[in-house]
Scaffold this motif. Structure first.
Motif, PDB file in Angstrom:
ATOM      1  N   GLN A   1      38.509  33.534  30.420  1.00 37.95           N
ATOM      2  CA  GLN A   1      36.963  33.977  30.571  1.00 37.95           C
ATOM      3  C   GLN A   1      36.208  35.009  29.912  1.00 37.95           C
ATOM      4  O   GLN A   1      37.153  36.433  30.555  1.00 37.95           O
ATOM      5  CB  GLN A   1      36.983  33.381  31.981  1.00 37.95           C
ATOM      6  CG  GLN A   1      37.104  31.830  32.652  1.00 37.95           C
ATOM      7  CD  GLN A   1      36.193  30.951  31.817  1.00 37.95           C
ATOM      8  OE1 GLN A   1      35.021  30.936  31.514  1.00 37.95           O
ATOM      9  NE2 GLN A   1      37.496  30.383  31.208  1.00 37.95           N
ATOM     10  N   PRO A   2      35.855  35.394  29.747  1.00 37.15           N
ATOM     11  CA  PRO A   2      34.599  36.000  30.135  1.00 37.15           C
ATOM     12  C   PRO A   2      34.270  37.339  31.423  1.00 37.15           C
ATOM     13  O   PRO A   2      34.645  36.242  31.885  1.00 37.15           O
ATOM     14  CB  PRO A   2      33.260  36.316  29.516  1.00 37.15           C
ATOM     15  CG  PRO A   2      32.959  34.706  29.093  1.00 37.15           C
ATOM     16  CD  PRO A   2      33.831  34.500  29.074  1.00 37.15           C
ATOM     17  N   LEU A   3      33.830  38.764  30.921  1.00 33.58           N
ATOM     18  CA  LEU A   3      33.506  39.276  32.417  1.00 33.58           C
ATOM     19  C   LEU A   3      32.425  38.573  33.438  1.00 33.58           C
ATOM     20  O   LEU A   3      30.981  38.030  32.217  1.00 33.58           O
ATOM     21  CB  LEU A   3      32.764  41.017  31.654  1.00 33.58           C
ATOM     22  CG  LEU A   3      34.688  41.539  31.723  1.00 33.58           C
ATOM     23  CD1 LEU A   3      33.737  42.846  31.383  1.00 33.58           C
ATOM     24  CD2 LEU A   3      35.205  41.984  32.965  1.00 33.58           C
ATOM     25  N   ASP A   4      31.846  38.363  34.587  1.00 34.94           N
ATOM     26  CA  ASP A   4      31.059  37.823  34.980  1.00 34.94           C
ATOM     27  C   ASP A   4      29.805  38.841  35.465  1.00 34.94           C
ATOM     28  O   ASP A   4      28.790  38.898  35.879  1.00 34.94           O
ATOM     29  CB  ASP A   4      31.529  36.842  36.341  1.00 34.94           C
ATOM     30  CG  ASP A   4      32.648  35.970  36.763  1.00 34.94           C
ATOM     31  OD1 ASP A   4      31.797  35.090  35.818  1.00 34.94           O
ATOM     32  OD2 ASP A   4      34.029  36.124  36.492  1.00 34.94           O
ATOM     33  N   LEU A   5      31.174  40.250  35.679  1.00 31.63           N
ATOM     34  CA  LEU A   5      29.415  41.292  36.361  1.00 31.63           C
ATOM     35  C   LEU A   5      30.716  42.780  36.317  1.00 31.63           C
ATOM     36  O   LEU A   5      31.078  42.885  36.580  1.00 31.63           O
ATOM     37  CB  LEU A   5      29.884  40.894  37.845  1.00 31.63           C
ATOM     38  CG  LEU A   5      29.171  40.797  39.133  1.00 31.63           C
ATOM     39  CD1 LEU A   5      27.934  40.997  38.887  1.00 31.63           C
ATOM     40  CD2 LEU A   5      29.233  40.640  40.753  1.00 31.63           C
ATOM     41  N   VAL A   6      29.447  43.592  36.180  1.00 30.13           N
ATOM     42  CA  VAL A   6      29.999  44.633  35.882  1.00 30.13           C
ATOM     43  C   VAL A   6      29.412  46.025  37.484  1.00 30.13           C
ATOM     44  O   VAL A   6      27.559  45.454  37.847  1.00 30.13           O
ATOM     45  CB  VAL A   6      29.132  45.437  34.545  1.00 30.13           C
ATOM     46  CG1 VAL A   6      29.792  46.746  34.748  1.00 30.13           C
ATOM     47  CG2 VAL A   6      30.149  44.772  34.154  1.00 30.13           C
ATOM     48  N   LEU A   7      29.802  45.887  38.490  1.00 26.26           N
ATOM     49  CA  LEU A   7      29.269  46.953  38.883  1.00 26.26           C
ATOM     50  C   LEU A   7      29.513  48.527  39.138  1.00 26.26           C
ATOM     51  O   LEU A   7      30.921  48.225  39.523  1.00 26.26           O
ATOM     52  CB  LEU A   7      30.100  46.475  40.498  1.00 26.26           C
ATOM     53  CG  LEU A   7      30.080  44.982  41.060  1.00 26.26           C
ATOM     54  CD1 LEU A   7      30.971  45.029  41.893  1.00 26.26           C
ATOM     55  CD2 LEU A   7      28.380  44.866  41.742  1.00 26.26           C
TER      56      LEU A   7
ATOM     57  N   ASP B   1      49.236  36.180  37.399  1.00 28.91           N
ATOM     58  CA  ASP B   1      48.098  36.006  38.474  1.00 28.91           C
ATOM     59  C   ASP B   1      46.880  36.795  37.893  1.00 28.91           C
ATOM     60  O   ASP B   1      45.804  36.279  39.411  1.00 28.91           O
ATOM     61  CB  ASP B   1      49.195  37.173  40.046  1.00 28.91           C
ATOM     62  CG  ASP B   1      48.752  38.382  38.837  1.00 28.91           C
ATOM     63  OD1 ASP B   1      49.074  38.685  37.653  1.00 28.91           O
ATOM     64  OD2 ASP B   1      49.144  39.810  39.600  1.00 28.91           O
ATOM     65  N   CYS B   2      46.869  37.089  37.104  1.00 29.75           N
ATOM     66  CA  CYS B   2      45.607  37.058  36.069  1.00 29.75           C
ATOM     67  C   CYS B   2      44.808  35.509  35.802  1.00 29.75           C
ATOM     68  O   CYS B   2      43.308  36.031  35.656  1.00 29.75           O
ATOM     69  CB  CYS B   2      45.264  38.490  35.277  1.00 29.75           C
ATOM     70  SG  CYS B   2      45.818  39.866  36.383  1.00 29.75           S
ATOM     71  N   ASP B   3      45.112  34.696  35.858  1.00 29.29           N
ATOM     72  CA  ASP B   3      43.957  33.031  35.743  1.00 29.29           C
ATOM     73  C   ASP B   3      42.928  33.058  36.115  1.00 29.29           C
ATOM     74  O   ASP B   3      42.394  32.656  35.473  1.00 29.29           O
ATOM     75  CB  ASP B   3      45.497  32.296  35.369  1.00 29.29           C
ATOM     76  CG  ASP B   3      46.821  32.172  35.087  1.00 29.29           C
ATOM     77  OD1 ASP B   3      47.206  33.385  33.389  1.00 29.29           O
ATOM     78  OD2 ASP B   3      47.519  31.689  34.358  1.00 29.29           O
ATOM     79  N   GLN B   4      43.331  33.854  37.394  1.00 25.77           N
ATOM     80  CA  GLN B   4      41.263  33.695  38.103  1.00 25.77           C
ATOM     81  C   GLN B   4      41.178  34.156  38.162  1.00 25.77           C
ATOM     82  O   GLN B   4      39.948  34.286  38.771  1.00 25.77           O
ATOM     83  CB  GLN B   4      41.702  32.405  39.935  1.00 25.77           C
ATOM     84  CG  GLN B   4      43.035  31.190  39.728  1.00 25.77           C
ATOM     85  CD  GLN B   4      42.293  30.317  37.998  1.00 25.77           C
ATOM     86  OE1 GLN B   4      41.411  30.446  38.753  1.00 25.77           O
ATOM     87  NE2 GLN B   4      43.200  29.995  37.586  1.00 25.77           N
ATOM     88  N   GLY B   5      41.505  35.408  37.606  1.00 23.48           N
ATOM     89  CA  GLY B   5      40.418  37.021  37.477  1.00 23.48           C
ATOM     90  C   GLY B   5      41.145  37.906  38.283  1.00 23.48           C
ATOM     91  O   GLY B   5      42.491  37.912  38.519  1.00 23.48           O
ATOM     92  N   CYS B   6      40.287  39.120  37.616  1.00 26.14           N
ATOM     93  CA  CYS B   6      40.364  40.578  38.192  1.00 26.14           C
ATOM     94  C   CYS B   6      39.286  41.065  38.735  1.00 26.14           C
ATOM     95  O   CYS B   6      38.534  40.432  37.761  1.00 26.14           O
ATOM     96  CB  CYS B   6      41.806  40.940  37.329  1.00 26.14           C
ATOM     97  SG  CYS B   6      41.340  41.358  36.252  1.00 26.14           S
ATOM     98  N   LEU B   7      39.922  42.395  39.242  1.00 23.43           N
ATOM     99  CA  LEU B   7      38.787  43.630  39.552  1.00 23.43           C
ATOM    100  C   LEU B   7      39.296  44.695  38.338  1.00 23.43           C
ATOM    101  O   LEU B   7      40.233  44.849  39.348  1.00 23.43           O
ATOM    102  CB  LEU B   7      39.040  43.391  40.803  1.00 23.43           C
ATOM    103  CG  LEU B   7      37.477  44.260  41.206  1.00 23.43           C
ATOM    104  CD1 LEU B   7      37.253  43.502  42.604  1.00 23.43           C
ATOM    105  CD2 LEU B   7      37.675  46.092  41.196  1.00 23.43           C
ATOM    106  N   PHE B   8      39.043  45.397  37.973  1.00 20.54           N
ATOM    107  CA  PHE B   8      39.073  46.117  37.004  1.00 20.54           C
ATOM    108  C   PHE B   8      38.975  47.677  37.810  1.00 20.54           C
ATOM    109  O   PHE B   8      37.205  47.627  37.738  1.00 20.54           O
ATOM    110  CB  PHE B   8      38.389  46.157  35.524  1.00 20.54           C
ATOM    111  CG  PHE B   8      39.039  45.008  34.246  1.00 20.54           C
ATOM    112  CD1 PHE B   8      40.434  44.854  34.083  1.00 20.54           C
ATOM    113  CD2 PHE B   8      38.435  43.652  34.536  1.00 20.54           C
ATOM    114  CE1 PHE B   8      40.844  44.106  33.002  1.00 20.54           C
ATOM    115  CE2 PHE B   8      38.872  43.239  33.383  1.00 20.54           C
ATOM    116  CZ  PHE B   8      40.093  43.094  33.030  1.00 20.54           C
ATOM    117  N   ASP B   9      39.354  48.110  37.663  1.00 22.38           N
ATOM    118  CA  ASP B   9      38.946  49.738  38.579  1.00 22.38           C
ATOM    119  C   ASP B   9      39.253  50.939  37.713  1.00 22.38           C
ATOM    120  O   ASP B   9      40.847  51.088  37.558  1.00 22.38           O
ATOM    121  CB  ASP B   9      39.425  49.637  40.055  1.00 22.38           C
ATOM    122  CG  ASP B   9      39.695  50.722  40.686  1.00 22.38           C
ATOM    123  OD1 ASP B   9      39.020  51.472  40.651  1.00 22.38           O
ATOM    124  OD2 ASP B   9      39.978  50.767  41.427  1.00 22.38           O
ATOM    125  N   GLY B  10      38.451  51.752  37.301  1.00 25.56           N
ATOM    126  CA  GLY B  10      39.328  52.966  36.387  1.00 25.56           C
ATOM    127  C   GLY B  10      39.113  52.583  34.715  1.00 25.56           C
ATOM    128  O   GLY B  10      39.807  53.293  34.441  1.00 25.56           O
TER     129      GLY B  10
END
Ligand code: AMP
Length: 191
Positions: A106-112, A76-85
């Motif tokens: 893929q590498p990270l796209d963005l850090v918020l 389920d993480c193939d298309q990406g994921c959101l890392f929290d914490g």
């Protein structure tokens, strides 16, 4: 999309992270939640994590990195994921890059980075009024957050990935600010 979501205690990060993961249709990967689940199920990981969490300490980097490595291997993480914490320390941030490269993800796209003025954070946390939310404990958690997270922010800043989001105002207002950052990337993907 692979996004890291950073924010101090009381900034509303949890709420926004859940909303954003739903919006992007990617899994919300919260290391705190994974650890709490492991604790509830009394797994070996949960028992080890409890020793740290109950003392208000961070779980050692090697353990957390192993947890994340196993989680992002799931399909389920193939298309990406959101890392929290996560990552919460510089070694964790470096390990995440190595993991994504090693797993051909893929590498990270963005850090918020959700920012809220410290006085406001303290006010919100005091209002929340949980047992561990007395003033001295709050100040200590914020100070720890600052000292550990600052190098992580600098690391991502130097790589051009960091976006600061003003976290004051209503949850809808904050979600709107986040979308102004995320939408152009989504659009560039679909064109
Ligand atoms: P959280 O829900 O993110 O505040 O996490 C709850 C607790 O789990 C933290 O206070 C830490 O003890 C532990 N934890 C969660 N994520 C991490 C991480 N990336 N590194 C170290 N410890 C973590």
């Amino acid at each position: 999309m692979r996004i890291v979501f950073i924010g101090p205690p009381g900034a509303g990060k949890g709420t926004q992270a859940v909303r954003l993961a739903e919006y992007l249709e990617v899994p919300h990967l919260s290391t705190g939640e994974i650890l709490r689940e492991a604790q509830a199920q009394r797994t070996a990981l949960g028992d080890i994590a409890s020793q740290y969490i109950n003392d208000g300490r961070l779980v050692p980097d090697e353990i957390i990195v192993r947890v994340v490595a196993q989680r992002i291997e799931q399909p389920d993480c193939d298309q990406g994921c959101l890392f929290d914490g996560f990552p919460r320390t510089l070694p964790q941030a470096e390990s995440l890059d190595a993991l994504l490269a090693a797993q051909q993800q893929q590498p990270l796209d963005l850090v918020l980075n959700l920012t809220v003025d410290e006085e406001e954070l303290i006010r919100r946390l005091v209002q929340r009024g949980r047992v561990d939310d007395h003033l001295a404990a709050i100040q200590e958690r914020l100070a720890e957050f600052r000292s550990l997270t600052q190098p992580v922010l600098e690391y991502y800043q130097s790589r051009g990935l960091l976006h600061n989001i003003e976290g004051s105002g209503t949850p809808d207002a904050v979600a709107g600010r986040i979308r102004t950052i995320v939408d152009p990337i989504l659009q560039s993907r679909s064109s």
